[in-house]
Design an enzyme around this catalytic site. Structure first.
Site, mmCIF file in Angstrom:
data_model
loop_
_atom_site.group_PDB
_atom_site.id
_atom_site.type_symbol
_atom_site.label_atom_id
_atom_site.label_comp_id
_atom_site.label_asym_id
_atom_site.label_seq_id
_atom_site.Cartn_x
_atom_site.Cartn_y
_atom_site.Cartn_z
ATOM 1 N N ASP A 77 -1.577 6.200 -5.450
ATOM 2 C CA ASP A 77 -2.637 7.199 -5.637
ATOM 3 C C ASP A 77 -2.154 8.234 -6.636
ATOM 4 O O ASP A 77 -0.992 8.656 -6.579
ATOM 5 C CB ASP A 77 -2.921 7.913 -4.305
ATOM 6 C CG ASP A 77 -3.176 6.948 -3.169
ATOM 7 O OD1 ASP A 77 -4.270 6.369 -3.130
ATOM 8 O OD2 ASP A 77 -2.262 6.752 -2.338
ATOM 9 N N GLU A 85 0.107 -0.665 -4.722
ATOM 10 C CA GLU A 85 -0.998 0.283 -4.824
ATOM 11 C C GLU A 85 -0.408 1.680 -4.776
ATOM 12 O O GLU A 85 0.594 1.917 -4.072
ATOM 13 C CB GLU A 85 -1.965 0.100 -3.644
ATOM 14 C CG GLU A 85 -3.251 0.907 -3.729
ATOM 15 C CD GLU A 85 -3.238 2.266 -3.023
ATOM 16 O OE1 GLU A 85 -4.258 2.960 -3.076
ATOM 17 O OE2 GLU A 85 -2.193 2.637 -2.427
ATOM 18 N N GLU A 89 -5.029 4.209 -7.939
ATOM 19 C CA GLU A 89 -6.234 4.833 -7.390
ATOM 20 C C GLU A 89 -6.310 6.286 -7.832
ATOM 21 O O GLU A 89 -5.397 7.083 -7.548
ATOM 22 C CB GLU A 89 -6.250 4.754 -5.854
ATOM 23 C CG GLU A 89 -7.537 5.372 -5.322
ATOM 24 C CD GLU A 89 -7.571 5.562 -3.810
ATOM 25 O OE1 GLU A 89 -6.790 4.933 -3.080
ATOM 26 O OE2 GLU A 89 -8.410 6.379 -3.378
ATOM 27 N N HIS A 95 0.829 -1.204 0.000
ATOM 28 C CA HIS A 95 0.000 0.000 0.000
ATOM 29 C C HIS A 95 0.865 1.257 0.000
ATOM 30 O O HIS A 95 1.606 1.493 0.958
ATOM 31 C CB HIS A 95 -0.887 -0.046 1.259
ATOM 32 C CG HIS A 95 -1.875 1.044 1.358
ATOM 33 N ND1 HIS A 95 -1.965 1.862 2.459
ATOM 34 C CD2 HIS A 95 -2.841 1.446 0.513
ATOM 35 C CE1 HIS A 95 -2.948 2.718 2.291
ATOM 36 N NE2 HIS A 95 -3.498 2.496 1.107
ATOM 37 N N HIS A 116 -1.015 10.651 -1.998
ATOM 38 C CA HIS A 116 -2.291 10.369 -1.332
ATOM 39 C C HIS A 116 -3.004 11.631 -0.870
ATOM 40 O O HIS A 116 -4.171 11.850 -1.153
ATOM 41 C CB HIS A 116 -2.070 9.441 -0.134
ATOM 42 C CG HIS A 116 -3.338 9.136 0.615
ATOM 43 N ND1 HIS A 116 -3.784 9.916 1.665
ATOM 44 C CD2 HIS A 116 -4.264 8.183 0.434
ATOM 45 C CE1 HIS A 116 -4.929 9.430 2.100
ATOM 46 N NE2 HIS A 116 -5.245 8.378 1.381
HETATM 47 O O1 G3P Z 1 -6.901 1.517 -2.424
HETATM 48 C C1 G3P Z 1 -7.010 1.147 -1.089
HETATM 49 C C2 G3P Z 1 -6.743 2.307 -0.160
HETATM 50 O O2 G3P Z 1 -5.551 2.905 -0.555
HETATM 51 C C3 G3P Z 1 -7.839 3.308 -0.140
HETATM 52 O O3 G3P Z 1 -7.726 4.239 0.893
HETATM 53 O O4 G3P Z 1 -7.195 6.440 1.811
HETATM 54 O O5 G3P Z 1 -5.438 4.699 1.763
HETATM 55 O O6 G3P Z 1 -6.165 5.790 -0.350
HETATM 56 P P1 G3P Z 1 -6.574 5.344 1.032
HETATM 57 CA CA CA Z 2 -4.985 4.648 -1.980
#
Ligand code: G3P
Ligand code: CA
Length: 239
Positions: A36, A34, A109, A7, A49
């Site tokens: 953002d 993952e 994301e 993450h 993020h």
């Molecule tokens: O994609 C899973 C997770 O990353 C979503 O929440 O706030 O960590 O971007 P956040």
């Molecule tokens: Ca995320």
């Protein structure tokens, strides 16, 4: 067979969503990461993020959308890890795609809401095209209109529908949305056996976020999830 996502890279070991964080995750042997994405003032896709960088650099309060890539690249994010990663900055999606081997799945994301980045979906597809990197990609967002825009442009693109709140029957919502959804990404706090079974019965994979405790991870795997998003190398290394 589960697929666990590092993450924001390995965020306990390097500044999140940066090249060192992704490299750490790759070095651990993760099969998936993952990240953002947001758009800068000059319409560059950056991997970040938060909607500003104040969490990393207390002097930087300006929103990402009001800064150029050049301004952003001048901001050092390494404070928490300063001895190991001096002068670490945000990176573009393009830089991450160049780093990341093709066998690693990337969950991208789209970080819309509360900021809505008009045109971010087109920029994303342009970037993936430039890297010829449509393989092993999944696009997710809490903004389901953004997911629709992506799917309208690239119908074969796997779509992950993110849910933050505990809404009623999200599997039915996903089915009725008109989108071809590959996976449901719920908050792990309310993901239970029934939730997983219902998603599965509607044909969806389930990837809860963010699962950092081994006991909780094992419980979710026992419920039948297809993987999780995790900050914990001991979990994402299992993929
Ligand atoms: O994609 C899973 C997770 O990353 C979503 O929440 O706030 O960590 O971007 P956040
Ligand atoms: Ca995320």
């Amino acid at each position: 067979m589960v697929l666990n996502f590092a993450h924001r890279g390995s965020l306990t070991e390097a500044p999140e969503n940066t090249l060192p964080a992704f490299q750490k995750a790759i070095d651990h042997g993760t099969q998936a990461i993952e990240l953002d994405i947001q758009l800068t003032k000059d319409q560059q896709l950056v991997v970040c993020h938060d909607h500003n960088l104040s969490r990393f650099n207390s002097r930087s309060k300006k929103p990402i959308k009001e800064m150029t890539l050049k301004e952003i690249k001048a901001i050092d994010l390494s404070s928490k890890f300063n001895t190991d990663f001096p002068q670490t900055t945000l990176v573009t999606l393009s830089e991450v795609l160049a780093l990341c081997p093709n066998h690693i799945k990337i969950n991208i994301e789209i970080k819309n809401i509360p900021v809505i980045y008009e045109g971010i979906e087109e920029k994303l597809i342009e970037c993936l095209s430039a890297h010829n990197r449509f393989h092993n990609i999944i696009i997710s967002s809490f903004d389901h209109l953004a997911l629709k825009k992506v799917q309208d442009m690239v119908p074969s693109m796997p779509i992950g529908m993110l849910f933050y709140y505990r809404i009623l029957q999200p599997w039915k919502y996903a089915k009725q949305s008109g989108l071809v959804v590959t996976s449901i990404h719920p908050n792990q706090v309310y993901t239970d056996r029934l939730f997983v079974e219902q998603c599965k019965s509607f044909g969806y994979q389930v990837f809860p976020y963010t699962v950092n405790k081994i006991e909780r991870y094992e419980e979710l795997v026992e419920y039948g999830v297809d993987g999780v998003f995790s900050n914990n190398p001991a979990i994402f290394m299992k993929s």
